[in-house]
Each structure stands twice: as C-alpha cells, then as structure tokens.
Design a protein around this motif. Sequence first.
Motif, PDB file in Angstrom:
ATOM      1  N   MET A 112      49.154  26.384  39.151  1.00 19.69           N
ATOM      2  CA  MET A 112      47.707  26.292  39.078  1.00 19.69           C
ATOM      3  C   MET A 112      47.254  26.165  37.637  1.00 19.69           C
ATOM      4  SD  MET A 112      46.610  30.275  39.832  1.00 19.69           S
ATOM      5  CE  MET A 112      44.903  29.826  40.090  1.00 19.69           C
ATOM      6  N   LEU A 113      46.081  25.604  37.460  1.00 20.01           N
ATOM      7  CA  LEU A 113      45.472  25.478  36.142  1.00 20.01           C
ATOM      8  C   LEU A 113      44.423  26.568  35.972  1.00 20.01           C
ATOM      9  CD1 LEU A 113      45.615  23.449  33.710  1.00 20.01           C
ATOM     10  CD2 LEU A 113      43.539  22.424  34.650  1.00 20.01           C
ATOM     11  N   LEU A 114      44.335  27.109  34.757  1.00 18.49           N
ATOM     12  CA  LEU A 114      43.358  28.140  34.435  1.00 18.49           C
ATOM     13  C   LEU A 114      42.344  27.603  33.429  1.00 18.49           C
ATOM     14  CD1 LEU A 114      45.888  31.037  33.712  1.00 18.49           C
ATOM     15  CD2 LEU A 114      44.839  30.480  35.907  1.00 18.49           C
ATOM     16  N   ASN A 115      41.123  28.037  33.541  1.00 16.43           N
ATOM     17  CA  ASN A 115      40.140  27.765  32.487  1.00 16.43           C
ATOM     18  C   ASN A 115      39.426  29.073  32.137  1.00 16.43           C
ATOM     19  OD1 ASN A 115      38.636  27.859  34.908  1.00 16.43           O
ATOM     20  ND2 ASN A 115      37.057  26.538  34.094  1.00 16.43           N
ATOM     21  N   TRP A 116      38.928  29.143  30.915  1.00 16.97           N
ATOM     22  CA  TRP A 116      38.295  30.368  30.443  1.00 16.97           C
ATOM     23  C   TRP A 116      36.828  30.386  30.809  1.00 16.97           C
ATOM     24  CZ3 TRP A 116      39.949  34.903  28.667  1.00 16.97           C
ATOM     25  CH2 TRP A 116      39.021  35.755  28.066  1.00 16.97           C
ATOM     26  N   LEU A 117      36.389  31.480  31.435  1.00 19.96           N
ATOM     27  CA  LEU A 117      34.970  31.661  31.740  1.00 19.96           C
ATOM     28  C   LEU A 117      34.416  32.796  30.883  1.00 19.96           C
ATOM     29  CD1 LEU A 117      34.471  31.431  35.614  1.00 19.96           C
ATOM     30  CD2 LEU A 117      34.119  29.660  33.894  1.00 19.96           C
ATOM     31  N   LYS A 118      33.262  32.563  30.265  1.00 21.94           N
ATOM     32  CA  LYS A 118      32.638  33.622  29.477  1.00 21.94           C
ATOM     33  C   LYS A 118      32.151  34.757  30.356  1.00 21.94           C
ATOM     34  CE  LYS A 118      31.122  30.623  25.682  1.00 21.94           C
ATOM     35  NZ  LYS A 118      29.956  30.091  24.940  1.00 21.94           N
ATOM     36  N   GLU A 119      31.783  34.415  31.598  1.00 25.25           N
ATOM     37  CA  GLU A 119      31.377  35.429  32.577  1.00 25.25           C
ATOM     38  C   GLU A 119      32.280  35.300  33.791  1.00 25.25           C
ATOM     39  OE1 GLU A 119      27.058  36.219  33.118  1.00 25.25           O
ATOM     40  OE2 GLU A 119      26.821  34.389  31.931  1.00 25.25           O
ATOM     41  N   ILE A 120      33.386  36.034  33.766  1.00 26.40           N
ATOM     42  CA  ILE A 120      34.393  35.878  34.814  1.00 26.40           C
ATOM     43  C   ILE A 120      33.892  36.351  36.174  1.00 26.40           C
ATOM     44  CG2 ILE A 120      35.478  38.118  34.384  1.00 26.40           C
ATOM     45  CD1 ILE A 120      37.165  34.771  35.403  1.00 26.40           C
ATOM     46  N   LYS A 121      32.851  37.161  36.199  1.00 27.56           N
ATOM     47  CA  LYS A 121      32.318  37.640  37.480  1.00 27.56           C
ATOM     48  C   LYS A 121      31.794  36.483  38.337  1.00 27.56           C
ATOM     49  CE  LYS A 121      27.705  38.725  35.634  1.00 27.56           C
ATOM     50  NZ  LYS A 121      26.722  39.801  35.387  1.00 27.56           N
ATOM     51  N   LYS A 122      31.609  35.314  37.732  1.00 24.40           N
ATOM     52  CA  LYS A 122      31.140  34.145  38.483  1.00 24.40           C
ATOM     53  C   LYS A 122      32.297  33.334  39.069  1.00 24.40           C
ATOM     54  CE  LYS A 122      26.910  33.546  35.738  1.00 24.40           C
ATOM     55  NZ  LYS A 122      26.149  32.607  34.874  1.00 24.40           N
ATOM     56  N   GLY A 123      33.523  33.706  38.733  1.00 24.16           N
ATOM     57  CA  GLY A 123      34.668  32.911  39.164  1.00 24.16           C
ATOM     58  C   GLY A 123      35.733  33.735  39.850  1.00 24.16           C
ATOM     59  N   GLY A 124      36.986  33.318  39.651  1.00 17.49           N
ATOM     60  CA  GLY A 124      38.132  34.014  40.224  1.00 17.49           C
ATOM     61  C   GLY A 124      39.059  34.467  39.116  1.00 17.49           C
ATOM     62  N   GLN A 163      33.491  42.697  36.853  1.00 18.28           N
ATOM     63  CA  GLN A 163      34.011  42.869  35.500  1.00 18.28           C
ATOM     64  C   GLN A 163      33.107  42.150  34.504  1.00 18.28           C
ATOM     65  OE1 GLN A 163      38.264  42.253  34.890  1.00 18.28           O
ATOM     66  NE2 GLN A 163      37.833  41.069  33.035  1.00 18.28           N
ATOM     67  N   LYS A 164      32.785  42.825  33.450  1.00 20.88           N
ATOM     68  CA  LYS A 164      31.958  42.214  32.417  1.00 20.88           C
ATOM     69  C   LYS A 164      32.824  41.391  31.465  1.00 20.88           C
ATOM     70  CE  LYS A 164      28.435  45.855  32.399  1.00 20.88           C
ATOM     71  NZ  LYS A 164      27.736  46.878  31.576  1.00 20.88           N
ATOM     72  N   GLY A 165      32.199  40.384  30.862  1.00 21.65           N
ATOM     73  CA  GLY A 165      32.894  39.598  29.851  1.00 21.65           C
ATOM     74  C   GLY A 165      33.683  38.452  30.441  1.00 21.65           C
ATOM     75  N   GLY A 166      34.545  37.889  29.594  1.00 21.84           N
ATOM     76  CA  GLY A 166      35.270  36.691  29.981  1.00 21.84           C
ATOM     77  C   GLY A 166      36.629  36.981  30.580  1.00 21.84           C
ATOM     78  N   GLY A 167      37.236  35.909  31.086  1.00 17.22           N
ATOM     79  CA  GLY A 167      38.569  36.024  31.667  1.00 17.22           C
ATOM     80  C   GLY A 167      39.092  34.666  32.073  1.00 17.22           C
ATOM     81  N   TRP A 168      40.382  34.627  32.373  1.00 22.67           N
ATOM     82  CA  TRP A 168      40.991  33.385  32.831  1.00 22.67           C
ATOM     83  C   TRP A 168      40.692  33.194  34.306  1.00 22.67           C
ATOM     84  CZ3 TRP A 168      42.330  29.689  29.736  1.00 22.67           C
ATOM     85  CH2 TRP A 168      42.685  29.998  28.420  1.00 22.67           C
TER      86      TRP A 168
END
Length: 268
Positions: free
Chosen positions: A142-154, A193-198
């Motif tokens: 799988m490919l990952l991208n960085w989100l500044k607000e990871i709570k909006k993604g997976g 979770q607050k903040g960013g994440g993969w």
Amino acid sequence: MSKLDEQRIEYGLILAAGRGTRLGDLTEELPKALVKIKEEMRVIDYILKGYAAAGLKKAVIIIGYQGEKIKDYLGDEAYGLEIIYIEQDLDNYGTAKAVEQAKALLENKFFIMTYGDIITEAENYKRLIKAGRDLGLKHSGMLLNWLKEIKKGGLVKFEADEEIFFEFNQDHRLQKKEKEVFKVKSIKEKPDQKGGGWNSAGIYLFSPEIFKWIAQVDPSDRGEYELPAAVNLLLEAGEKLYALKSRGYCQDVGTPADLDYLKKFLDN
C-alpha cells in the motif's frame, strides 16, 4: 518459481462508481472521476497517465453514478491502455464489493488499485510495483501519504520489517538504512488522535489473496462493504502487508478545498 512470481503486472483497477457528494455542484451532472483539474485534464486522466507510465496495459474501471459519461469520455482505449468497464451492483454497495466486481478478471493476478478520486505522481505507482517485484510477489502493498489532521483519514502504524529488508538485501536492491519498505501493523479509520500521521492513501498493489478477505467482510454501520475492513482482516490473520511512503504529491479530490489545493500545487 510460481506463475505469480513470473507474471507481469498489467492490470490497474479504478473505483469510480461514486458520485462525490462533498464536491457539491461539481458532481451534479458529472461523476467525480470527470471533474476537471487543469486545462483539459480530469481526475481520471491523471490516474490513467500514471498507470500507463508505470507499464500497465489494461485499466478496469468500476462505474456507477453517471458511468456512461466515463465511457463516452474515454472510449475503449486511453493513453495506450485498454479500458474495461464493469458496472457496480448497487445492491451490494461499498468499496470492497466494488473490487469484488472485478474478481473474474483479476483473481489470479497481482494488480494496482486506486480509488477514483486520488491523484499521485506516476513514480509512486512504479515504486509500488518495483517493491512488490523485489519481494517476489508474495505480499500485498500500500501507499501512504501524510495528513496534517490524521483524524480525517486512516492512521497506519508500521515498523521496519527485518525479513523484508533481508530479502531485498539478498540481491542488493535496497540498503537497510534507507528504510523505504515497512511492514504494516494496523490501520485505524478516523482515529481519535490530534495532529498528523501516515494515512492509507487508497492506492494498493493487491495480491489475488485480497478476494479471500473481501468475501469475509460484513456490512459497516453505514451498511456498506468497505475495503479497509478486508485489509484489516488480512492483518488480523497475520498476513504481511508492506507500505511505502509516497513521494511528491498524493492528494484526494474529495472536497472543493482539496480540488483548489491540488490545482494550485500543480500550477506551481
């Protein structure tokens, strides 16, 4: 060496059945895949150009909402790719069932898959395929991208996989210190979770084994058969899933704000 080891990766699957309601008026009369990004380039053009640049030969497009317009726009060939259309059965709705619609074509093949609203550099498709090849076509990736607000993604949690690095180093394909390939530990949708994440970018190189896990997916709270559930079943069973961090841009076109951001990014 198995037939899977020897095969060329030729198929790319695109899930383009949804309407894209968050885009508002832009998808009143168009499917999301045909939203214009820049000049005459639409979302699906960027995906197909990337697939062609990565060496794929056939694109299987799952259509639904305004699907005939995608057919009219692309025809049977685009960017050197043969285009195959499959209409999604809306009685079994969701991204997992959308992938399952292509089982008859893909059940003995590794294949690239992307959601139909994600644009990334062609290099990321190439890297995903190369990593799969270097691993002997044994695992999905799988490919990952960085989100500044990871709570909006997976949120994807992972760790360096010593066995994967070892297999790469056998042929001196990858230095361990580069830490480019990771083993996925877990994926949590919409984490508290607050903040960013993969983030799970929605772009995969799937083994045909994925169809086994899709068959075990139950409807979500929304009543949909969702692809992340199949991927989590794979992980819970102890199967390996490798991950690569995207390079350059990797952006979904989910909202007007996402679309504006992408247009400005590509202009620069």
